[in-house]
Design an enzyme around this catalytic site. Structure first.
Site, PDB file in Angstrom:
ATOM      1  N   TYR A  66     -11.201   0.249  10.195  1.00  0.00           N
ATOM      2  CA  TYR A  66     -12.353   0.745   9.493  1.00  0.00           C
ATOM      3  C   TYR A  66     -12.539  -0.144   8.353  1.00  0.00           C
ATOM      4  O   TYR A  66     -13.844   0.134   7.644  1.00  0.00           O
ATOM      5  CB  TYR A  66     -12.182   2.459   9.034  1.00  0.00           C
ATOM      6  CG  TYR A  66     -11.182   2.536   8.286  1.00  0.00           C
ATOM      7  CD1 TYR A  66     -10.691   1.981   6.972  1.00  0.00           C
ATOM      8  CD2 TYR A  66      -9.925   3.349   8.921  1.00  0.00           C
ATOM      9  CE1 TYR A  66      -9.772   2.615   6.281  1.00  0.00           C
ATOM     10  CE2 TYR A  66      -8.928   3.719   8.276  1.00  0.00           C
ATOM     11  CZ  TYR A  66      -8.933   3.655   6.957  1.00  0.00           C
ATOM     12  OH  TYR A  66      -7.723   3.964   6.285  1.00  0.00           O
ATOM     13  N   LYS A  67     -12.037  -1.089   8.101  1.00  0.00           N
ATOM     14  CA  LYS A  67     -12.371  -2.209   6.930  1.00  0.00           C
ATOM     15  C   LYS A  67     -13.303  -3.294   7.322  1.00  0.00           C
ATOM     16  O   LYS A  67     -14.492  -2.952   7.928  1.00  0.00           O
ATOM     17  CB  LYS A  67     -11.216  -2.632   6.160  1.00  0.00           C
ATOM     18  CG  LYS A  67     -10.309  -1.469   5.605  1.00  0.00           C
ATOM     19  CD  LYS A  67      -9.174  -2.014   4.823  1.00  0.00           C
ATOM     20  CE  LYS A  67      -8.219  -0.858   4.503  1.00  0.00           C
ATOM     21  NZ  LYS A  67      -8.960  -0.200   3.371  1.00  0.00           N
ATOM     22  N   ARG A  92     -12.229  -3.392  -7.650  1.00  0.00           N
ATOM     23  CA  ARG A  92     -11.865  -4.356  -6.547  1.00  0.00           C
ATOM     24  C   ARG A  92     -13.606  -4.469  -6.006  1.00  0.00           C
ATOM     25  O   ARG A  92     -14.256  -3.610  -5.801  1.00  0.00           O
ATOM     26  CB  ARG A  92     -11.428  -3.544  -5.232  1.00  0.00           C
ATOM     27  CG  ARG A  92      -9.931  -3.553  -5.507  1.00  0.00           C
ATOM     28  CD  ARG A  92      -9.172  -3.323  -4.009  1.00  0.00           C
ATOM     29  NE  ARG A  92      -9.900  -2.216  -3.228  1.00  0.00           N
ATOM     30  CZ  ARG A  92      -9.733  -1.679  -2.176  1.00  0.00           C
ATOM     31  NH1 ARG A  92      -8.325  -1.912  -1.677  1.00  0.00           N
ATOM     32  NH2 ARG A  92     -10.127  -0.667  -1.572  1.00  0.00           N
ATOM     33  N   PHE A  98       0.718  -1.233   0.278  1.00  0.00           N
ATOM     34  CA  PHE A  98       0.080  -0.038   0.154  1.00  0.00           C
ATOM     35  C   PHE A  98       0.965   1.350  -0.001  1.00  0.00           C
ATOM     36  O   PHE A  98       1.731   1.248   0.708  1.00  0.00           O
ATOM     37  CB  PHE A  98      -0.985  -0.040   1.133  1.00  0.00           C
ATOM     38  CG  PHE A  98      -1.935   0.931   1.278  1.00  0.00           C
ATOM     39  CD1 PHE A  98      -2.713   1.085   0.202  1.00  0.00           C
ATOM     40  CD2 PHE A  98      -1.795   2.052   2.134  1.00  0.00           C
ATOM     41  CE1 PHE A  98      -3.705   2.074   0.196  1.00  0.00           C
ATOM     42  CE2 PHE A  98      -2.844   3.220   2.198  1.00  0.00           C
ATOM     43  CZ  PHE A  98      -3.821   3.148   1.141  1.00  0.00           C
ATOM     44  N   ASP A 135       1.318  -5.088   7.935  1.00  0.00           N
ATOM     45  CA  ASP A 135       0.300  -4.390   7.901  1.00  0.00           C
ATOM     46  C   ASP A 135      -0.752  -5.399   7.782  1.00  0.00           C
ATOM     47  O   ASP A 135      -1.018  -6.024   6.462  1.00  0.00           O
ATOM     48  CB  ASP A 135       0.385  -3.339   6.534  1.00  0.00           C
ATOM     49  CG  ASP A 135      -0.905  -2.517   6.897  1.00  0.00           C
ATOM     50  OD1 ASP A 135      -1.829  -3.042   7.088  1.00  0.00           O
ATOM     51  OD2 ASP A 135      -0.824  -1.328   6.159  1.00  0.00           O
TER      52      ASP A 135
END
Lengths: 428, 428
Positions: free
Chosen positions: B239-240, B389, B137, B214
């Site tokens: 938050y995912k 995605r 990322f 991560d």
């Protein structure tokens, strides 16, 4: 002396009826009603620790949660994406005397201080001293210490008076041309002593040092006026006088002339130019946005907007005038009624030289603070080793509320009502 | 291959009725009802970007605001003070397979990564290489870049396959004994390729390098099992799949054997031993708390608790099984109905080798993503340069919702309904 309207000499408020009169004519008299007051009998004199809950904040957050997060889901980011900059703009223009585009709200005060100290150190690579003072808020000093240790720099500590605070002249011999960066608080977290921003900035400018100011105890209570005072770098919290809520994200300000030349070593995708192009390498965004790092906490930012707007609406001039009046009322009361009970003033006596709280020293300050809360319905706070801090936030406190709190304090200590309380450490 | 139950071979779900059957027998079938669904006709396939709003989260935050902040004021800190550690404990034991006392929730993923990379670099002072991969990322790479630049270290970049991801063997020749620290993602944010945590950790251990993982795209969707995989340092967002809300504070995990020997250079009063003694100099708290810095955003933490509890209740094993089933359903549908429309699979075909989302490459992916949202009631997201995605979060998505989304995608592209949309950049 910087920091306030010079003409104001608050009249003495030395009785409950004088306090009621002051409330009746208070130009900010409508503002306490704009806050949630769960217990009208409570005297809340700790607005410098956690600002009261503004009416509308709960609704604002509920709307962000239910309509935006719940209803719009990821598409709500269209409206959230610029929240750190948008809220920063309101704070800049409404509170700090700064232009739009100079301020962001995100991360904590300590993390923001780290970013600015680090970037400022990078801008003075040939200097090896980081200057602090021995009365600054501990976290600020830990941040400076951590950076200095990591980079092999020296932390130089200026001794300042724990009551009257820092005079620019105290920096003579310490703020020299080997100083890369200095960090000070505008208003001391303990004594409320107010530093002459412009005077210190001028001295720093002369030796080519940068100063990062911590405005946590002044933003929303004392004019900062970053333009007029030539303040170039600053951070501060939003949960005290700005009433942003517990742990609300902090702000970070950079003078426009510096913003393009400083780059934080703590960098992330929110500070990246063209963030969603997901470029392989870091390229700093133009201006202040480069000081953002990770995804900011939207719910906390939403809450903070309400408080910042209230402060801006009230106006910093009026807040400063009332802050001087309420602190003068405390000093007058202390002289008349508390000195004989063992209290001594641990804040500057001149209202122009202090922020919006007052510290009183007392050997039993810890017990008194606890007893005030548990037995007298007064919330003030204790700060080591022997300080009782009284912070009647000008925006949300009525003079009568403060008067009642002071009377209860007097009665408590006069009766020895604090002597048998458990003095174990409290959290806040 | 690490990362999931090995026996599960999800049956093929290749029709709407098969999807309805799968919902009827889904052991997690009750969980989608535990989320707020404002528009039942919407197919939300972006749970890997922003998790849905759990029922109860709005009430939890409202209570924190009104009863705690509004009612208890600063005294509410008695209950808030250990929120970062308390929530960390729940996440550790309920989601990460880690012991209590190993995890905190505060700050952003990027800031947490900075803390751990910095502390790990300090622990390997005689080494000069920071190892990354070219598919990680971007923010993680910016963090690494910033640290390396500041410390005069070299960033070494391993090339990994943008579809199948990183095999531990790819590290041969790169993960050598000059590497101080490496940082990788457990699940690729684009391809969903799942890295063999244990395999990479073993290789790192052999050369004495530390790895900071991560877990943003695996926590709550794929077993991490930090103990079994010998994962020593990790960060990740909440938050995912953890449904903590927009920009919810991130987590940070440190293996107990390391926690006492690492100290962040980014240090503040929340990481200080005996914080409220306000000591003049930094002294790190025992264990994981030293990785806290400034005052954490309480409202955001309160919201995040609800999602973490839901994930823990569902259980990571069941979530992994459903994640494999929904992604297999996407792959099967793509083979049958989307390949002929120009889509190619850009995620691993083997469900054991991918996380809980699937990327499809298509030259018009950006337009298709926009048209899906604006014209077809399907939320998926675009990732540069050409990826669509699809992230049907196992906890909140019904098979039928996913089926409908896939059918709408097929219909949209088959009819050319995306061709005339404005393909300007979108935010999320």
């Amino acid at each position: 002396v910087s920091g306030g309207p010079r003409e104001i000499r608050p009249r003495q408020i030395d009785s409950r009826s004088a306090a009621l009169d002051a409330d009746a004519t208070d130009p900010l008299g409508g503002f306490p009603d704009r806050f949630v007051v769960a217990d009208p009998s409570l005297c809340y004199l700790d607005g410098n620790s956690l600002g009261r809950l503004p009416r509308g904040a709960a609704e604002r957050v509920a709307d962000t949660i239910t309509r935006e997060w719940g209803g719009e889901l990821v598409e709500a980011w269209e409206g959230w994406i610029d929240l750190p900059v948008r809220l920063g703009d309101r704070l800049a223009t409404g509170v700090l005397g700064a232009p739009p585009g100079s301020t962001v709200v995100a991360d904590s005060t300590s993390v923001n201080l780290y970013k600015l100290l680090g970037a400022a150190l990078d801008a003075r690579p040939d200097r090896h001293v980081l200057l602090v003072d021995d009365d600054n808020f501990p976290s600020d000093r830990y941040v400076a210490e951590g950076l200095a240790r990591q980079r092999g720099l020296v932390v130089r500590e200026v001794a300042v008076d724990p009551v009257s605070g820092m005079d620019p002249d105290m920096l003579e011999g310490a703020l020299t041309d080997d100083v890369a960066v200095a960090t000070f608080s505008h208003v001391s977290y303990r004594s409320a002593a107010l530093v002459d921003l412009a005077g210190v900035n001028r001295r720093a400018e002369r030796v080519g040092a940068l100063v990062v100011w911590d405005l946590s105890h002044s933003a929303g209570a004392v004019p900062v006026d970053v333009m007029a005072t030539a303040t170039r770098l600053a951070v501060g919290c939003t949960y005290k006088y700005l009433c942003g809520g517990p742990g609300a994200p902090a702000f970070l300000y950079v003078d426009g002339a510096l913003a393009g030349s400083l780059t934080p070593s703590l960098r992330g995708w929110w500070g990246q130019r063209d963030q969603f192009a997901m470029g392989a390498h870091y390229e700093p965004a133009d201006g202040i946005a480069r000081f953002l790092v990770g995804t900011p906490p939207v719910l906390a930012l939403a809450a903070a907007e309400v408080g910042v707007d209230l402060v801006a609406e009230a106006g910093i001039g009026a807040l400063r005038a009332k802050g001087m009046a309420v602190t003068s009322m405390i000093v007058g009361f202390a002289d008349a009624h508390l000195a004989s009970l063992g209290f001594t003033l641990a804040s500057p006596r001149d209202p122009a030289r202090r922020g919006a709280h007052v510290s009183l020293a007392h050997p039993e300050a810890r017990r008194i603070s606890t007893a005030l809360r548990t037995r007298a319905g007064v919330v003030a706070d204790f700060r080591a080793p022997d300080r009782l801090r009284l912070g009647p936030a000008p925006l949300s406190t009525r003079y009568a509320e403060l008067w009642d709190g002071l009377e209860r304090l007097q009665a408590l200590v006069a009766s020895g009502g604090h002597l048998d309380v458990d003095a174990s450490a409290r959290v806040s």
